[in-house]
Enzyme design. Structure first.
Site, PDB file in Angstrom:
ATOM      1  N   CYS A 120       0.870  -1.179   0.000  1.00  0.00           N
ATOM      2  CA  CYS A 120       0.000   0.000   0.000  1.00  0.00           C
ATOM      3  C   CYS A 120       0.906   1.228   0.000  1.00  0.00           C
ATOM      4  CB  CYS A 120      -0.984  -0.030   1.169  1.00  0.00           C
ATOM      5  SG  CYS A 120      -0.238  -0.260   2.792  1.00  0.00           S
ATOM      6  N   THR A 121       0.532   2.294   0.683  1.00  0.00           N
ATOM      7  CA  THR A 121       1.378   3.487   0.669  1.00  0.00           C
ATOM      8  C   THR A 121       2.517   3.376   1.678  1.00  0.00           C
ATOM      9  OG1 THR A 121      -0.356   4.951  -0.160  1.00  0.00           O
ATOM     10  CG2 THR A 121       1.420   5.977   1.069  1.00  0.00           C
TER      11      THR A 121
END
Length: 255
Positions: A147-148
């Site tokens: 993800c981030t």
């Protein structure tokens, strides 16, 4: 599958990249075996240098699963990794509306617990995690998912894989908390931006959104227990995974 390095491969441009199985011989399972390394990797966003992209390609990664939202992907698209197919499997992360103007650390911690509960209770999140785990079971490994920050959406996915492998909860928690150690440079970078744009007094307020805490993961487990009774029931009833998928994941995970 390729032979994984015995220790943690560190990437300068993705500091939360690591093997789901851990380092050395891999995490131990309750039945005395070890989680197999070089099969599933996890990471933060892949804003990679050329050297780091080559390092991932050398691992033989076949599929990259991006759990970020469409705006996150558009703002910071992954760098291409040779030999890997990119796949978008969106899971909602920390809603910006919930963190905008946080009054104090207690509010930030409450938001984080709510995010983890949503991983379990949101139909959209369950559908995405079902897609991810099914792909991990059916597509040729090695796989990488991210993800981030590589800590929340990715952290829950990694916890589920270790649960499926039969790793004990204390080891899963320790692996989850490793994010705070390996990604400290990224955290400091974002906290510096908070200080610059919102003021130094807001750093402590926003820090809970940039780390992992036992209470966050426990919130997801509590939701699993309340709604399904067990992780196994959550995987089967909540995510709709059948014996074939779970058996294949275990076969890939456990040596």
């Amino acid at each position: 599958m390729t032979d994984a390095p015995s220790e943690l491969l560190r990437l300068a441009s993705a500091d939360n990249f690591r093997d789901v199985a851990g380092t050395g011989a891999g995490h131990p399972t309750r039945d005395g075996r070890r989680v197999r390394r070089g099969v599933f990797y996890r990471s933060n966003e892949l804003q990679l240098t050329h050297e780091d992209a080559r390092s991932l390609a050398a691992l033989g990664i076949r599929v990259i699963h991006d759990l970020r939202s469409a705006p996150e992907v558009e703002a910071h698209p992954d760098v291409e990794v040779a030999g890997a197919t990119w796949r978008h499997v969106e899971v909602s992360g920390i809603p910006m509306a919930m963190v905008d103007g946080l009054p104090d650390t207690a509010a930030a911690e409450r938001v984080m617990r709510e995010v983890y509960v949503a991983f379990v209770r949101s139909p959209e999140a369950r559908a995405s995690y079902a897609t991810l785990l099914t792909d991990l079971a059916t597509e040729e490994p090695p796989h990488l998912f991210h993800c981030t920050a590589g800590k929340d959406r990715t952290g829950w996915a990694a916890a589920l894989l270790l649960e499926i492998a039969g790793v004990d909860r204390d080891t899963i928690l320790a692996d989850y908390l490793l994010t705070n150690e390996v990604s400290s440079a990224t955290r400091e970078k974002y906290l510096a931006l908070v200080a610059e744009h919102l003021g130094p007094d807001k750093v402590a307020v926003y820090e809970p959104t940039m780390v992992v805490e036992p209470a966050y993961l426990e919130a997801a487990y509590d939701a699993v227990g309340a709604d399904y009774g067990s992780v196994e029931a959550y995987l089967r009833e909540g995510l709709g995974l059948g014996d074939d998928t779970l058996d294949e994941l275990r076969a890939r995970l456990v040596g």
